[in-house]
Motif scaffolding. Structure first.
Motif, PDB file in Angstrom:
ATOM      1  N   SER A 101     125.216 -72.301  22.186  1.00 27.02           N
ATOM      2  CA  SER A 101     124.662 -73.368  23.014  1.00 27.02           C
ATOM      3  C   SER A 101     123.854 -72.727  24.132  1.00 27.02           C
ATOM      4  O   SER A 101     123.997 -71.537  24.402  1.00 27.02           O
ATOM      5  CB  SER A 101     125.776 -74.216  23.628  1.00 27.02           C
ATOM      6  N   GLU A 102     123.035 -73.523  24.782  1.00 26.22           N
ATOM      7  CA  GLU A 102     122.148 -72.973  25.801  1.00 26.22           C
ATOM      8  C   GLU A 102     122.933 -72.304  26.933  1.00 26.22           C
ATOM      9  O   GLU A 102     122.480 -71.334  27.520  1.00 26.22           O
ATOM     10  CB  GLU A 102     121.253 -74.089  26.348  1.00 26.22           C
ATOM     11  N   GLN A 103     124.123 -72.818  27.207  1.00 26.03           N
ATOM     12  CA  GLN A 103     124.902 -72.276  28.322  1.00 26.03           C
ATOM     13  C   GLN A 103     125.349 -70.833  28.090  1.00 26.03           C
ATOM     14  O   GLN A 103     125.558 -70.084  29.041  1.00 26.03           O
ATOM     15  CB  GLN A 103     126.121 -73.151  28.608  1.00 26.03           C
ATOM     16  N   SER A 104     125.503 -70.451  26.817  1.00 25.54           N
ATOM     17  CA  SER A 104     125.912 -69.071  26.537  1.00 25.54           C
ATOM     18  C   SER A 104     124.711 -68.126  26.519  1.00 25.54           C
ATOM     19  O   SER A 104     124.866 -66.917  26.456  1.00 25.54           O
ATOM     20  CB  SER A 104     126.661 -68.992  25.213  1.00 25.54           C
ATOM     21  N   GLY A 105     123.502 -68.689  26.526  1.00 25.58           N
ATOM     22  CA  GLY A 105     122.300 -67.863  26.543  1.00 25.58           C
ATOM     23  C   GLY A 105     121.776 -67.525  25.159  1.00 25.58           C
ATOM     24  O   GLY A 105     120.778 -66.819  25.008  1.00 25.58           O
ATOM     25  N   LEU A 106     122.459 -67.989  24.133  1.00 25.68           N
ATOM     26  CA  LEU A 106     122.031 -67.753  22.749  1.00 25.68           C
ATOM     27  C   LEU A 106     122.322 -69.008  21.938  1.00 25.68           C
ATOM     28  O   LEU A 106     123.474 -69.407  21.801  1.00 25.68           O
ATOM     29  CB  LEU A 106     122.794 -66.559  22.167  1.00 25.68           C
ATOM     30  N   TRP A 107     121.251 -69.616  21.422  1.00 34.13           N
ATOM     31  CA  TRP A 107     121.437 -70.886  20.742  1.00 34.13           C
ATOM     32  C   TRP A 107     120.374 -71.116  19.679  1.00 34.13           C
ATOM     33  O   TRP A 107     119.466 -70.290  19.508  1.00 34.13           O
ATOM     34  CB  TRP A 107     121.465 -72.027  21.760  1.00 34.13           C
ATOM     35  N   ILE A 108     120.505 -72.243  18.969  1.00 36.43           N
ATOM     36  CA  ILE A 108     119.614 -72.598  17.859  1.00 36.43           C
ATOM     37  C   ILE A 108     118.866 -73.882  18.213  1.00 36.43           C
ATOM     38  O   ILE A 108     119.462 -74.801  18.763  1.00 36.43           O
ATOM     39  CB  ILE A 108     120.459 -72.888  16.591  1.00 36.43           C
ATOM     40  N   GLU A 109     117.577 -73.915  17.888  1.00 38.79           N
ATOM     41  CA  GLU A 109     116.801 -75.146  18.083  1.00 38.79           C
ATOM     42  C   GLU A 109     116.046 -75.497  16.823  1.00 38.79           C
ATOM     43  O   GLU A 109     115.722 -74.623  16.022  1.00 38.79           O
ATOM     44  CB  GLU A 109     115.776 -74.952  19.215  1.00 38.79           C
ATOM     45  N   LYS A 110     115.750 -76.779  16.669  1.00 35.81           N
ATOM     46  CA  LYS A 110     114.885 -77.200  15.575  1.00 35.81           C
ATOM     47  C   LYS A 110     113.486 -76.679  15.837  1.00 35.81           C
ATOM     48  O   LYS A 110     113.066 -76.575  16.982  1.00 35.81           O
ATOM     49  CB  LYS A 110     114.856 -78.724  15.483  1.00 35.81           C
ATOM     50  N   ASN A 111     112.776 -76.373  14.778  1.00 32.81           N
ATOM     51  CA  ASN A 111     111.405 -75.909  14.898  1.00 32.81           C
ATOM     52  C   ASN A 111     110.464 -77.091  14.695  1.00 32.81           C
ATOM     53  O   ASN A 111     110.353 -77.622  13.594  1.00 32.81           O
ATOM     54  CB  ASN A 111     111.145 -74.819  13.857  1.00 32.81           C
ATOM     55  N   LEU A 112     109.791 -77.482  15.764  1.00 38.13           N
ATOM     56  CA  LEU A 112     108.928 -78.660  15.679  1.00 38.13           C
ATOM     57  C   LEU A 112     107.605 -78.357  14.981  1.00 38.13           C
ATOM     58  O   LEU A 112     106.942 -79.254  14.474  1.00 38.13           O
ATOM     59  CB  LEU A 112     108.671 -79.207  17.088  1.00 38.13           C
ATOM     60  N   ALA A 113     107.229 -77.087  14.989  1.00 32.79           N
ATOM     61  CA  ALA A 113     105.955 -76.698  14.371  1.00 32.79           C
ATOM     62  C   ALA A 113     106.196 -75.940  13.066  1.00 32.79           C
ATOM     63  O   ALA A 113     105.660 -74.875  12.841  1.00 32.79           O
ATOM     64  CB  ALA A 113     105.158 -75.834  15.329  1.00 32.79           C
ATOM     65  N   SER A 114     107.043 -76.500  12.218  1.00 28.96           N
ATOM     66  CA  SER A 114     107.408 -75.765  11.008  1.00 28.96           C
ATOM     67  C   SER A 114     106.332 -75.821   9.930  1.00 28.96           C
ATOM     68  O   SER A 114     105.630 -76.815   9.786  1.00 28.96           O
ATOM     69  CB  SER A 114     108.713 -76.309  10.452  1.00 28.96           C
ATOM     70  N   HIS A 115     106.231 -74.726   9.218  1.00 24.07           N
ATOM     71  CA  HIS A 115     105.298 -74.640   8.093  1.00 24.07           C
ATOM     72  C   HIS A 115     106.075 -74.803   6.796  1.00 24.07           C
ATOM     73  O   HIS A 115     107.264 -74.501   6.762  1.00 24.07           O
ATOM     74  CB  HIS A 115     104.588 -73.288   8.096  1.00 24.07           C
ATOM     75  N   PRO A 116     105.405 -75.267   5.737  1.00 23.07           N
ATOM     76  CA  PRO A 116     106.112 -75.371   4.464  1.00 23.07           C
ATOM     77  C   PRO A 116     106.463 -73.985   3.915  1.00 23.07           C
ATOM     78  O   PRO A 116     105.714 -73.040   4.105  1.00 23.07           O
ATOM     79  CB  PRO A 116     105.102 -76.070   3.550  1.00 23.07           C
ATOM     80  N   TYR A 117     107.606 -73.890   3.298  1.00 27.31           N
ATOM     81  CA  TYR A 117     108.015 -72.612   2.710  1.00 27.31           C
ATOM     82  C   TYR A 117     108.961 -72.894   1.551  1.00 27.31           C
ATOM     83  O   TYR A 117     109.473 -74.003   1.407  1.00 27.31           O
ATOM     84  CB  TYR A 117     108.718 -71.737   3.754  1.00 27.31           C
ATOM     85  N   THR A 118     109.221 -71.866   0.768  1.00 26.32           N
ATOM     86  CA  THR A 118     110.246 -71.987  -0.265  1.00 26.32           C
ATOM     87  C   THR A 118     111.367 -71.004   0.051  1.00 26.32           C
ATOM     88  O   THR A 118     111.149 -70.000   0.718  1.00 26.32           O
ATOM     89  CB  THR A 118     109.683 -71.669  -1.665  1.00 26.32           C
ATOM     90  N   THR A 119     112.556 -71.330  -0.426  1.00 27.70           N
ATOM     91  CA  THR A 119     113.712 -70.480  -0.158  1.00 27.70           C
ATOM     92  C   THR A 119     113.993 -69.581  -1.347  1.00 27.70           C
ATOM     93  O   THR A 119     114.191 -70.039  -2.457  1.00 27.70           O
ATOM     94  CB  THR A 119     114.948 -71.339   0.133  1.00 27.70           C
TER      95      THR A 119
END
Length: 170
Positions: free
Chosen positions: A125-143
């Motif tokens: 979480s943001e409070q620990s200084g290390l966290w995850i966010e959604k990418n609003l500018a995502s490009h298409p990709y394959t896994t």
DNA sequence: AGTAGGATCGCG
DNA sequence: GCGATCCTACTG
């Protein structure tokens, strides 16, 4: 991200994690956001490659807790590995973050982002200084799914396609 | 108390 | 392909 996100099956979380942003508050208060490109799944006690395979220890205890916490440990005496714990309390599982942004390799990533033991067992979480966010500018990709790296000792588990890598769509 | 063996990396 | 390097977990 809330606990609902992290407490799903590990493979589900891993698929979602690709393309998201790993965010790190640096010492100078600036925030680095790195596109997550490569992860590995370590799921349950059956998995011979997982630290949880030999049971709960002081080191891997975080893996047995609820999803949404960081599991950070030292490997080969010199590299910190960054993992995100998944699943519910009691079920040991985690996702190793191998590559994000321009940083290739789990040891390089943690070095560049100044991640070490002090973040172990901390909340994602943001409070620990290390966290995850959604990418609003995502490009298409394959896994792309391939076997995991550096776990040849794990028998049949060494072959399981549990490494997920982002590949450009062609 | 002693020791084996890593979820790696960068240089040849 | 190899050495660096150190913590963890297991053995006696």
């Amino acid at each position: 991200m809330n606990e609902e996100f992290f407490q799903r099956t590990t493979i589900e979380v891993a698929e979602n994690l690709l393309g998201m942003l790993l965010c790190r508050k640096m010492a100078d208060e600036s925030v680095q956001r790195c596109l997550i490109r490569e992860v590995e799944v370590y799921d349950g006690v059956e998995d011979k490659a997982s630290h949880a395979h030999k049971g709960k220890t002081k080191r891997n205890a975080v893996m047995f807790g609820p999803g949404g916490y960081w599991y950070v440990y030292l490997c080969y005496g010199m590299h910190w590995m960054l993992n995100l714990v998944t699943e519910k309390e009691g079920y040991p599982a985690a996702i190793l973050i191998r590559g994000a942004g321009d940083y290739g390799g789990p040891g390089v990533l943690t070095k560049k982002l100044n991640i070490s033991h002090s973040l172990n067992a901390k909340l994602c979480s943001e409070q620990s200084g290390l966290w995850i966010e959604k990418n609003l500018a995502s490009h298409p990709y394959t896994t792309l799914r391939t076997p995991r790296i550096g776990i040849d000792y794990a028998g049949e588990w060494a072959l399981a396609p549990l490494r997920l890598k982002m590949a450009e769509r062609c």
